[in-house]
Motif scaffolding. Sequence first.
Motif, mmCIF file in Angstrom:
data_model
loop_
_atom_site.group_PDB
_atom_site.id
_atom_site.type_symbol
_atom_site.label_atom_id
_atom_site.label_comp_id
_atom_site.label_asym_id
_atom_site.label_seq_id
_atom_site.Cartn_x
_atom_site.Cartn_y
_atom_site.Cartn_z
ATOM 1 N N THR A 128 -41.285 -31.447 -24.748
ATOM 2 C CA THR A 128 -40.768 -32.812 -24.730
ATOM 3 C C THR A 128 -40.201 -33.055 -26.116
ATOM 4 O OG1 THR A 128 -42.494 -33.482 -23.205
ATOM 5 C CG2 THR A 128 -41.325 -35.240 -24.374
ATOM 6 N N THR A 146 -36.780 -33.962 -28.985
ATOM 7 C CA THR A 146 -35.509 -34.600 -29.295
ATOM 8 C C THR A 146 -34.622 -33.562 -29.956
ATOM 9 O OG1 THR A 146 -36.585 -36.719 -29.635
ATOM 10 C CG2 THR A 146 -34.388 -36.444 -30.590
ATOM 11 N N ARG A 191 -37.230 -43.756 -24.779
ATOM 12 C CA ARG A 191 -38.209 -42.660 -24.826
ATOM 13 C C ARG A 191 -39.575 -43.200 -25.265
ATOM 14 N NH1 ARG A 191 -41.693 -39.440 -25.558
ATOM 15 N NH2 ARG A 191 -41.557 -37.183 -25.650
ATOM 16 N N GLU A 215 -43.091 -43.510 -23.026
ATOM 17 C CA GLU A 215 -44.331 -42.904 -23.510
ATOM 18 C C GLU A 215 -45.456 -43.932 -23.587
ATOM 19 O OE1 GLU A 215 -44.883 -39.735 -26.889
ATOM 20 O OE2 GLU A 215 -44.911 -41.738 -27.812
ATOM 21 N N LEU A 226 -31.395 -39.063 -21.451
ATOM 22 C CA LEU A 226 -32.343 -38.321 -22.272
ATOM 23 C C LEU A 226 -32.860 -37.101 -21.521
ATOM 24 C CD1 LEU A 226 -34.447 -41.382 -23.465
ATOM 25 C CD2 LEU A 226 -32.809 -40.112 -24.851
#
Length: 331
Positions: free
Chosen positions: A32, A34, A220, A224, A303
């Motif tokens: 997970t 970026t 994001r 979460e 994303l």
Amino acid sequence: MTPVDICRGEHHDPRQSVWQIVDRWCRNHHKTLTPVIANNGAPFIIVFEGKDRMKFADWMTVPDQNAVAAGFRLARECVGLVVAGHWPVAWLSGPGGIGKTVVTKNAIAEWKAKSLEPVFANPANARELLAALKTAKGKRPVIMEEADTIFRSDKCLNILKIATDRRGTGIYDGIRVTAPLIIATNAPLHDLTVWDKKLRPHIEALFNRVSPVTISFDRRENWEYACYLGLSTDMLRWTPKGQTISAVTTVRALSWFTENMNDIELLSARTLCNVAEWMTILSPDALESKLNSVCRPANSNRLPIPFIDWQTVVAEMIDVRRSMREAARAA
């Protein structure tokens, strides 16, 4: 944060975009992350940094690392300063459904304990704003939710400038407008460009007195934090009517919420809880309709989808809760 992973010299389909390659890499490596594109002379490098949350214990560290959690901590502190009388106002900004109302609950309880019944208002114009402040009589707290309208009215802003000026008279048109204020909006108060250019000086003047708190709009981070709340509380244990939500349904709800994070309009714990409830009580056709109702039109800013083994995470959650219950009984 995990160590930096570097993808070098892997075979990539030249027809794929960088984001498609990144998404495939994330899925293949169960990450997970970026992506940050780097260029140091190599033909193709992708540097990945991010947070892996593959275990239940990893999810319990979210409050220490998540931007939404940090925003809530600051919001609670600022509201506390209003209750204590140190600040005249707390400006709260964040996505709809994120939980701004929850922040004010303790403040309301403290005020009621002092026999100060809050004035709840959602003013559509200066007249309604003035009426709410007049009702407060300089003592009762005034709580405004979804108060976007006041930032579009020069009269409202002028009233609020007087109401929050601790060195001023506190009087507007013969009415005392000072009162403890909590003003919440779904609009991003950290970005003045969303407001009318002519009104920005008024808004800046207000925020020079007390800065607004923005609970992160980062999708994001919103996703979460919503998953964390679902795992760390009883939100996904029962429906609002008290019907048990099974572990299988919890996994299913978390999986759908994750797989559709780019399409869901509001990535909030409320949305996640609604999904779990619908999966528990609705027929397949009704469920499909409801799930479609919380999604927005497709957009290009997508994303990478996190890869989470929710079945394992939920099983670990159940084990932890069972152990806690057994320890409590033994104590």
